[in-house]
Design an enzyme around this catalytic site. Structure first.
Site, mmCIF file in Angstrom:
data_model
loop_
_atom_site.group_PDB
_atom_site.id
_atom_site.type_symbol
_atom_site.label_atom_id
_atom_site.label_comp_id
_atom_site.label_asym_id
_atom_site.label_seq_id
_atom_site.Cartn_x
_atom_site.Cartn_y
_atom_site.Cartn_z
ATOM 1 C CB CYS A 137 -0.956 -0.003 1.199
ATOM 2 S SG CYS A 137 -0.157 -0.171 2.805
ATOM 3 C CG HIS A 138 4.117 3.873 1.928
ATOM 4 N ND1 HIS A 138 5.479 4.029 1.828
ATOM 5 C CD2 HIS A 138 3.646 5.070 2.304
ATOM 6 C CE1 HIS A 138 5.811 5.264 2.154
ATOM 7 N NE2 HIS A 138 4.715 5.913 2.446
ATOM 8 C CG PHE A 139 3.833 5.339 -2.436
ATOM 9 C CD1 PHE A 139 2.821 6.150 -1.950
ATOM 10 C CD2 PHE A 139 5.127 5.551 -1.995
ATOM 11 C CE1 PHE A 139 3.101 7.183 -1.069
ATOM 12 C CE2 PHE A 139 5.417 6.576 -1.106
ATOM 13 C CZ PHE A 139 4.403 7.394 -0.638
#
Length: 171
Positions: A69-71
Site C-alpha cells: 500500500c505504500h506505494f
C-alpha cells in the site's frame, strides 16, 4: 537474577501481550505494528553516552504488509515505521530496566531520512544509544537512534523521548 541481553521474536511477541514485564508495564505493539524481529544486544552500560544501548533487527521480505500500500507500483517502507521502531525500542529499554508503567512516545528532535527500505532489502538494523534516563513523576528516556538497511545507514533521530506512565487515562 541476571538480565537477559538478547530477545527472540517469540520474546518480543510475549512483550506485546504484556507477558514479559508484567501486566500494566511496558509492552511492544502487536504485529503488524511490531517493527522488530529480534533484539541482538541490550545493555545498561556502554554506547555513545555510556548510559546503555540496544541493537535490533527486522527481516525484510516483499510480502510485508506496507509494501502493498505504500506505494502501488513504487513499494517502500514508510519512514515513520522506522521512527516508530526506534520509539518501540526506547520503551522496551525502560521496561527491561524494571521500570513500571505503560510506554508512550513523547517526541523527538531532529529526524533525517537519507535512504529507503525497498522490498529487495534483506535486513533493517536499529541502533539505539541511551542518552539519559530519569525517574520522577514519570519514567523518561532520551536517546539517539539510527536505522540501517543491509549495512547502510538510512535514517537518524536525535532526542527520541519515551515515557512510562502508571496511568494513561489523562495523557
Amino acid at each position: 537474577m541476571t538480565k537477559q541481553h538478547a530477545f527472540t521474536r517469540e520474546d518480543l511477541l510475549r512483550c506485546s501481550r504484556g507477558e514479559l514485564f508484567g501486566p500494566g508495564n511496558a509492552q511492544l505493539p502487536a504485529p503488524n505494528m511490531l517493527m522488530v524481529d529480534r533484539i541482538t544486544h541490550i545493555s545498561e552500560e556502554g554506547g555513545k553516552f555510556g548510559k546503555g544501548e540496544l541493537v535490533a533487527e527486522l527481516d525484510i521480505n516483499p510480502d510485508l504488509w506496507f509494501f502493498a500500500c505504500h506505494f502501488e507500483g513504487d513499494p517502500v517502507m514508510p519512514g515513520c515505521l522506522g521512527l516508530d521502531a526506534m520509539w518501540q525500542l526506547v520503551g522496551f529499554y525502560l521496561g527491561w530496566q524494571g521500570n513500571p508503567g505503560r510506554g508512550r512516545a513523547l517526541g523527538s528532535g531532529e529526524v533525517k531520512f537519507f535512504g529507503q527500505v525497498l522490498p529487495t532489502a534483506k535486513k533493517v538494523t536499529y541502533n539505539i544509544q541511551i542518552k539519559r534516563t530519569m525517574r520522577g513523576k514519570l519514567v523518561l528516556a532520551i536517546a539517539e537512534g539510527t536505522v540501517s538497511v543491509d549495512g547502510r545507514e538510512i535514517y537518524s533521530a536525535e532526542g527520541l523521548r519515551v515515557g512510562l506512565f502508571t496511568s494513561t487515562e489523562n495523557f
